[in-house]
Design a protein around this motif. Structure first.
Motif, mmCIF file in Angstrom:
data_model
loop_
_atom_site.group_PDB
_atom_site.id
_atom_site.type_symbol
_atom_site.label_atom_id
_atom_site.label_comp_id
_atom_site.label_asym_id
_atom_site.label_seq_id
_atom_site.Cartn_x
_atom_site.Cartn_y
_atom_site.Cartn_z
ATOM 1 N N ALA A 120 -0.785 2.696 1.376
ATOM 2 C CA ALA A 120 -0.680 3.535 0.147
ATOM 3 C C ALA A 120 0.378 4.327 -0.768
ATOM 4 O O ALA A 120 0.494 4.106 -1.794
ATOM 5 C CB ALA A 120 -1.674 4.893 0.514
ATOM 6 N N GLU A 121 2.173 4.889 -0.011
ATOM 7 C CA GLU A 121 3.110 4.732 -0.583
ATOM 8 C C GLU A 121 3.338 3.681 -1.376
ATOM 9 O O GLU A 121 3.772 3.729 -2.784
ATOM 10 C CB GLU A 121 4.307 5.043 0.698
ATOM 11 C CG GLU A 121 3.906 5.666 1.642
ATOM 12 C CD GLU A 121 3.098 7.768 1.388
ATOM 13 O OE1 GLU A 121 3.267 8.074 -0.007
ATOM 14 O OE2 GLU A 121 2.985 8.700 1.756
ATOM 15 N N SER A 122 3.122 2.535 -0.665
ATOM 16 C CA SER A 122 3.877 1.374 -1.600
ATOM 17 C C SER A 122 2.887 1.252 -2.496
ATOM 18 O O SER A 122 3.625 0.781 -3.896
ATOM 19 C CB SER A 122 3.242 0.242 -1.216
ATOM 20 O OG SER A 122 4.363 0.005 0.028
ATOM 21 N N ILE A 123 1.726 1.932 -3.184
ATOM 22 C CA ILE A 123 1.177 2.349 -4.410
ATOM 23 C C ILE A 123 1.603 3.209 -5.212
ATOM 24 O O ILE A 123 1.824 2.910 -6.635
ATOM 25 C CB ILE A 123 -0.706 2.432 -4.157
ATOM 26 C CG1 ILE A 123 -0.808 1.047 -3.331
ATOM 27 C CG2 ILE A 123 -1.284 2.786 -5.148
ATOM 28 C CD1 ILE A 123 -2.645 1.094 -2.821
ATOM 29 N N HIS A 124 1.952 4.567 -4.598
ATOM 30 C CA HIS A 124 2.401 4.955 -5.446
ATOM 31 C C HIS A 124 3.856 4.662 -5.978
ATOM 32 O O HIS A 124 3.983 5.141 -7.035
ATOM 33 C CB HIS A 124 2.636 6.048 -4.152
ATOM 34 C CG HIS A 124 1.666 6.892 -4.006
ATOM 35 N ND1 HIS A 124 1.964 7.661 -2.742
ATOM 36 C CD2 HIS A 124 0.399 6.922 -4.060
ATOM 37 C CE1 HIS A 124 0.773 8.169 -2.239
ATOM 38 N NE2 HIS A 124 -0.304 7.777 -3.458
ATOM 39 N N ILE A 125 4.709 3.965 -5.331
ATOM 40 C CA ILE A 125 6.425 3.626 -5.204
ATOM 41 C C ILE A 125 5.110 2.413 -7.292
ATOM 42 O O ILE A 125 6.432 2.216 -8.203
ATOM 43 C CB ILE A 125 6.879 2.358 -4.381
ATOM 44 C CG1 ILE A 125 6.800 3.060 -2.845
ATOM 45 C CG2 ILE A 125 8.354 1.400 -4.854
ATOM 46 C CD1 ILE A 125 7.528 2.845 -1.765
ATOM 47 N N LYS A 126 4.853 1.484 -6.641
ATOM 48 C CA LYS A 126 4.248 0.280 -7.755
ATOM 49 C C LYS A 126 4.062 1.888 -9.679
ATOM 50 O O LYS A 126 4.386 1.668 -10.221
ATOM 51 C CB LYS A 126 3.269 -0.095 -7.367
ATOM 52 C CG LYS A 126 2.982 -1.051 -8.531
ATOM 53 C CD LYS A 126 1.168 -1.910 -8.347
ATOM 54 C CE LYS A 126 0.290 -0.742 -8.388
ATOM 55 N NZ LYS A 126 -1.471 -1.546 -7.931
#
Length: 191
Positions: free
Chosen positions: A50-56
């Motif tokens: 989920a944190e990867s999605i925020h980064i993206k």
């Protein structure tokens, strides 16, 4: 353009924070697995995704605002040795995760959203809000798992789903509509 630079700095700061959280949760997952808590490891891995999605999302916001392609590696600097030193036992790792998520939704993202709104940078405000809403859910899930651990209740092996749009995390089944971003269940992936 001066006002936008503060919002861009907030987006970069959010990317750095999310990148460190992502890596830290990966390390926490390894620790939980080694301590015999595969279900907690699964949650850490799901929230890391989920944190990867925020980064993206934050990166896309920067690119749209600046109309330039941005190299993620030019923004982030993960200090692996520092993160590894923060890994403790699974209980303490859950407490660290709760503190981090709570800081993000109560302080960091609220401030960033106010800055973006004040400077009329809607795309940044939207990206910050999506992340903030997901961080609230992440914190609640970590609290729930910590309470089970403290009560020595057994954990069941459950499916965990992550919304590819906002990073919301749901246990057991996909909702018909994401409660955070209101996208259809087809945007959820199994973690």
């Amino acid at each position: 353009m001066i006002f936008i630079s503060a919002v861009l700095e907030n987006l970069k700061e959010a990317i750095i924070g999310e990148s460190n959280a992502k890596r830290k949760y990966e390390l926490f997952a390894e620790k939980a697995q080694s301590e015999g808590f595969p279900e907690i490891a699964h949650l850490f891995k799901a929230i890391s995704t989920a944190e990867s999605i925020h980064i993206k999302n934050h990166l896309k916001a920067i690119e749209e605002i600046t109309k330039k392609s941005v190299d993620l590696n030019a923004i982030i600097n993960i200090e692996e040795n520092i993160l590894k030193k923060q890994v403790s036992n699974t209980r303490n790792n859950l407490i660290q995760a709760i503190a981090g998520e709570t800081f993000e939704f109560k302080k960091m993202y609220k401030t960033f959203m106010k800055n973006a709104k004040k400077d009329d940078v809607y795309l940044a405000e939207f990206s910050f809000n999506l992340a903030r809403m997901a961080e609230i859910v992440h914190s609640k899930l970590y609290i729930r798992f910590l309470k089970k651990l403290d009560k020595k209740e057994p954990f069941e092996d459950i499916d965990i789903f992550v919304c590819r749009i906002c990073g919301n995390v749901e246990l057991k089944k996909k909702p018909k509509i994401c409660p955070n971003c209101e996208h259809d269940q087809k945007f959820f992936m199994k973690a």
